[in-house]
Design a protein around this motif. Structure first.
Motif, mmCIF file in Angstrom:
data_model
loop_
_atom_site.group_PDB
_atom_site.id
_atom_site.type_symbol
_atom_site.label_atom_id
_atom_site.label_comp_id
_atom_site.label_asym_id
_atom_site.label_seq_id
_atom_site.Cartn_x
_atom_site.Cartn_y
_atom_site.Cartn_z
ATOM 1 N N ASP A 18 8.108 -8.273 1.917
ATOM 2 C CA ASP A 18 7.955 -7.010 1.071
ATOM 3 C C ASP A 18 6.690 -7.300 0.293
ATOM 4 O OD1 ASP A 18 11.581 -7.416 -0.044
ATOM 5 O OD2 ASP A 18 10.491 -6.519 1.764
ATOM 6 N N VAL A 19 5.981 -6.314 -0.270
ATOM 7 C CA VAL A 19 4.802 -6.335 -0.909
ATOM 8 C C VAL A 19 4.955 -5.384 -2.269
ATOM 9 C CG1 VAL A 19 3.142 -6.998 0.762
ATOM 10 C CG2 VAL A 19 3.590 -4.554 0.096
ATOM 11 N N GLU A 20 4.333 -5.976 -3.241
ATOM 12 C CA GLU A 20 4.315 -5.256 -4.590
ATOM 13 C C GLU A 20 2.651 -4.939 -4.800
ATOM 14 O OE1 GLU A 20 8.074 -6.722 -6.982
ATOM 15 O OE2 GLU A 20 6.246 -7.167 -7.881
ATOM 16 N N LEU A 21 2.310 -3.924 -5.029
ATOM 17 C CA LEU A 21 0.803 -3.436 -5.545
ATOM 18 C C LEU A 21 0.993 -2.883 -7.091
ATOM 19 C CD1 LEU A 21 0.081 -1.094 -2.413
ATOM 20 C CD2 LEU A 21 0.071 -3.653 -2.859
ATOM 21 N N ARG A 22 0.147 -3.248 -7.738
ATOM 22 C CA ARG A 22 0.244 -2.929 -9.227
ATOM 23 C C ARG A 22 -0.917 -2.136 -9.885
ATOM 24 N NH1 ARG A 22 1.398 -6.062 -14.361
ATOM 25 N NH2 ARG A 22 -0.181 -5.399 -15.821
ATOM 26 N N CYS A 23 -0.541 -1.108 -10.487
ATOM 27 C CA CYS A 23 -1.619 -0.300 -11.295
ATOM 28 C C CYS A 23 -1.599 -0.266 -12.640
ATOM 29 C CB CYS A 23 -1.393 1.254 -10.479
ATOM 30 S SG CYS A 23 -2.425 2.384 -11.372
ATOM 31 N N ASP A 24 -2.793 -0.373 -13.178
ATOM 32 C CA ASP A 24 -3.016 -0.264 -14.752
ATOM 33 C C ASP A 24 -3.730 0.953 -15.064
ATOM 34 O OD1 ASP A 24 -2.697 -3.654 -14.469
ATOM 35 O OD2 ASP A 24 -2.134 -2.848 -16.583
ATOM 36 N N PRO A 25 -2.960 1.837 -15.388
ATOM 37 C CA PRO A 25 -3.711 3.172 -15.819
ATOM 38 C C PRO A 25 -4.639 2.983 -16.818
ATOM 39 C CG PRO A 25 -1.394 3.344 -16.658
ATOM 40 C CD PRO A 25 -1.828 2.047 -16.016
ATOM 41 N N ILE A 26 -5.409 4.220 -17.303
ATOM 42 C CA ILE A 26 -6.363 4.195 -18.526
ATOM 43 C C ILE A 26 -5.002 4.417 -19.609
ATOM 44 C CG2 ILE A 26 -7.729 5.712 -19.847
ATOM 45 C CD1 ILE A 26 -9.223 6.241 -16.926
ATOM 46 N N SER A 27 -5.499 3.749 -20.625
ATOM 47 C CA SER A 27 -4.669 3.518 -21.975
ATOM 48 C C SER A 27 -4.497 5.066 -22.573
ATOM 49 C CB SER A 27 -5.311 2.758 -22.911
ATOM 50 O OG SER A 27 -4.470 2.684 -24.207
ATOM 51 N N GLY A 28 -3.349 5.645 -22.671
ATOM 52 C CA GLY A 28 -3.051 6.753 -23.276
ATOM 53 C C GLY A 28 -2.656 7.851 -22.232
ATOM 54 N N HIS A 29 -3.120 7.782 -20.995
ATOM 55 C CA HIS A 29 -2.916 8.603 -19.791
ATOM 56 C C HIS A 29 -1.133 8.658 -19.582
ATOM 57 C CE1 HIS A 29 -7.115 9.191 -17.882
ATOM 58 N NE2 HIS A 29 -7.112 9.148 -19.087
ATOM 59 N N THR A 30 -0.783 9.926 -19.556
ATOM 60 C CA THR A 30 0.815 9.855 -19.467
ATOM 61 C C THR A 30 0.985 9.916 -18.056
ATOM 62 O OG1 THR A 30 0.425 12.485 -19.839
ATOM 63 C CG2 THR A 30 0.960 10.952 -21.532
ATOM 64 N N ALA A 31 0.040 10.719 -17.256
ATOM 65 C CA ALA A 31 0.304 10.973 -15.875
ATOM 66 C C ALA A 31 -0.116 9.769 -15.019
ATOM 67 C CB ALA A 31 -0.047 12.273 -15.394
ATOM 68 N N LEU A 32 0.692 9.394 -13.903
ATOM 69 C CA LEU A 32 0.115 8.215 -12.996
ATOM 70 C C LEU A 32 0.585 8.638 -11.412
ATOM 71 C CD1 LEU A 32 0.333 4.463 -13.460
ATOM 72 C CD2 LEU A 32 1.144 5.549 -11.247
ATOM 73 N N TYR A 33 -0.359 8.503 -10.683
ATOM 74 C CA TYR A 33 -0.144 8.792 -9.253
ATOM 75 C C TYR A 33 -0.660 7.705 -8.276
ATOM 76 C CZ TYR A 33 -1.485 13.384 -11.479
ATOM 77 O OH TYR A 33 -1.634 14.196 -12.397
ATOM 78 N N TRP A 34 0.282 7.544 -7.203
ATOM 79 C CA TRP A 34 -0.045 6.898 -6.087
ATOM 80 C C TRP A 34 -0.144 7.670 -4.922
ATOM 81 C CZ3 TRP A 34 -0.757 1.692 -5.825
ATOM 82 C CH2 TRP A 34 -0.140 0.903 -7.041
ATOM 83 N N TYR A 35 -1.344 7.334 -4.248
ATOM 84 C CA TYR A 35 -1.557 7.957 -2.822
ATOM 85 C C TYR A 35 -2.032 6.701 -1.582
ATOM 86 C CZ TYR A 35 -2.886 11.837 -5.911
ATOM 87 O OH TYR A 35 -2.805 12.894 -6.935
ATOM 88 N N ARG A 36 -1.818 7.249 -0.534
ATOM 89 C CA ARG A 36 -2.196 6.255 0.493
ATOM 90 C C ARG A 36 -3.266 6.974 1.073
ATOM 91 N NH1 ARG A 36 2.503 4.615 4.434
ATOM 92 N NH2 ARG A 36 2.550 6.890 4.986
ATOM 93 N N GLN A 37 -4.486 6.180 1.407
ATOM 94 C CA GLN A 37 -5.302 6.794 2.270
ATOM 95 C C GLN A 37 -5.491 5.819 3.576
ATOM 96 O OE1 GLN A 37 -9.337 6.300 0.335
ATOM 97 N NE2 GLN A 37 -10.067 7.995 1.288
ATOM 98 N N SER A 38 -5.159 6.698 4.566
ATOM 99 C CA SER A 38 -5.426 6.082 6.124
ATOM 100 C C SER A 38 -6.505 6.865 6.914
ATOM 101 C CB SER A 38 -3.903 6.070 6.945
ATOM 102 O OG SER A 38 -2.926 5.936 6.089
ATOM 103 N N LEU A 39 -6.901 6.028 7.726
ATOM 104 C CA LEU A 39 -7.912 6.959 8.791
ATOM 105 C C LEU A 39 -7.623 7.861 9.260
ATOM 106 C CD1 LEU A 39 -10.990 5.753 9.302
ATOM 107 C CD2 LEU A 39 -10.090 4.643 11.414
ATOM 108 N N GLY A 40 -8.156 8.894 8.975
ATOM 109 C CA GLY A 40 -7.846 10.079 9.674
ATOM 110 C C GLY A 40 -6.767 10.951 9.252
ATOM 111 N N GLN A 41 -6.224 10.506 7.955
ATOM 112 C CA GLN A 41 -5.079 11.053 7.408
ATOM 113 C C GLN A 41 -5.325 11.502 6.273
ATOM 114 O OE1 GLN A 41 -1.857 11.267 9.197
ATOM 115 N NE2 GLN A 41 -3.139 10.554 10.749
#
Lengths: 115, 115
Positions: A18-41
């Protein structure tokens, strides 16, 4: 001010772990997104958090993927029982609903390699 | 479901050549449109955006894009490219539906400018 930060920057893991990935958004931003970037995708949407609303999980590729956002700020993307096809760069972005510009600010990404 | 199509996945141009990258989207409602750019080794960043008003929008570094509603298109243009424009370009769209900010990205176009 500080931008979006992600940790770790690189993660190598064995298949099945199992893995955990962390994201700290800009302070005050209400929307947060996760994307995956793969070669050719291109940029694949995974999940979107908006304030206190239920997240839009429609992009998660399987039930091995989950994400949470605690206190409306930091978010963690968890991948259980990793597979080789999970290898990709995972990007986090945040945006400010208040300005209604919807411009997303991206972090540097976490490069995940599953061996 | 909304989708974004980028027609050219890899474009090679000589310096001073003109650039046009195609982008079409599939949603018939009111949309916000974006072009993002990812320079080698850098974060994704906003190049330009369209929300309303003049359909010809100007962005950074001499880029512009024209929103043609009847064609569901938002093509990116630059009259004369430079070697420093070598990057990957992503078209994106979100529904102009109040607070809902989910953004759909195209697969990306890699631009290589030869000196």
């Amino acid at each position: 001010g500080a931008g979006v930060s992600q940790s770790p920057s690189n993660k190598v893991t064995e298949k099945g772990k199992d893995v955990e990935l962390r994201c700290d958004p800009i302070s005050g931003h209400t929307a947060l997104y996760w994307y995956r970037q793969s070669l050719g995708q291109g940029l694949e949407f995974l999940i979107y958090f908006q304030g206190n609303s239920a997240p839009d999980k429609s992009g998660l590729p399987s039930d091995r993927f989950s994400a949470e956002r605690t206190g409306g700020s930091v978010s963690t993307l968890t991948i259980q029982r990793t597979q080789q096809e999970d290898s990709a760069v995972y990007l986090c972005a945040s945006s400010s609903h208040g300005t209604a510009t919807y411009e997303q600010y991206f972090g540097p990404g976490t490069r995940l390699t599953v061996t | 479901a909304q989708s974004v199509s980028q027609h050219n996945h890899h474009v090679i141009l000589s310096e001073a050549a003109s650039l046009e990258l195609g982008c079409n989207y599939s949603y018939g409602g009111t949309v916000n449109l974006f072009w993002y750019v990812q320079y080698p080794g850098q974060h994704l960043q906003l190049l330009l955006k369209y929300f309303s008003g003049d359909p010809l929008v100007k962005g950074i570094k001499g880029f512009e894009a024209e929103f043609i509603k009847s064609k569901f298109s938002f093509n990116l243009r630059k009259p004369s490219v430079q070697w420093s424009d070598t990057a990957e370009y992503f078209c994106a769209v979100n529904l102009n539906s109040g607070g809902y900010q989910k953004v759909t990205f195209g697969i990306g176009t890699k631009l290589q400018v030869i000196p």
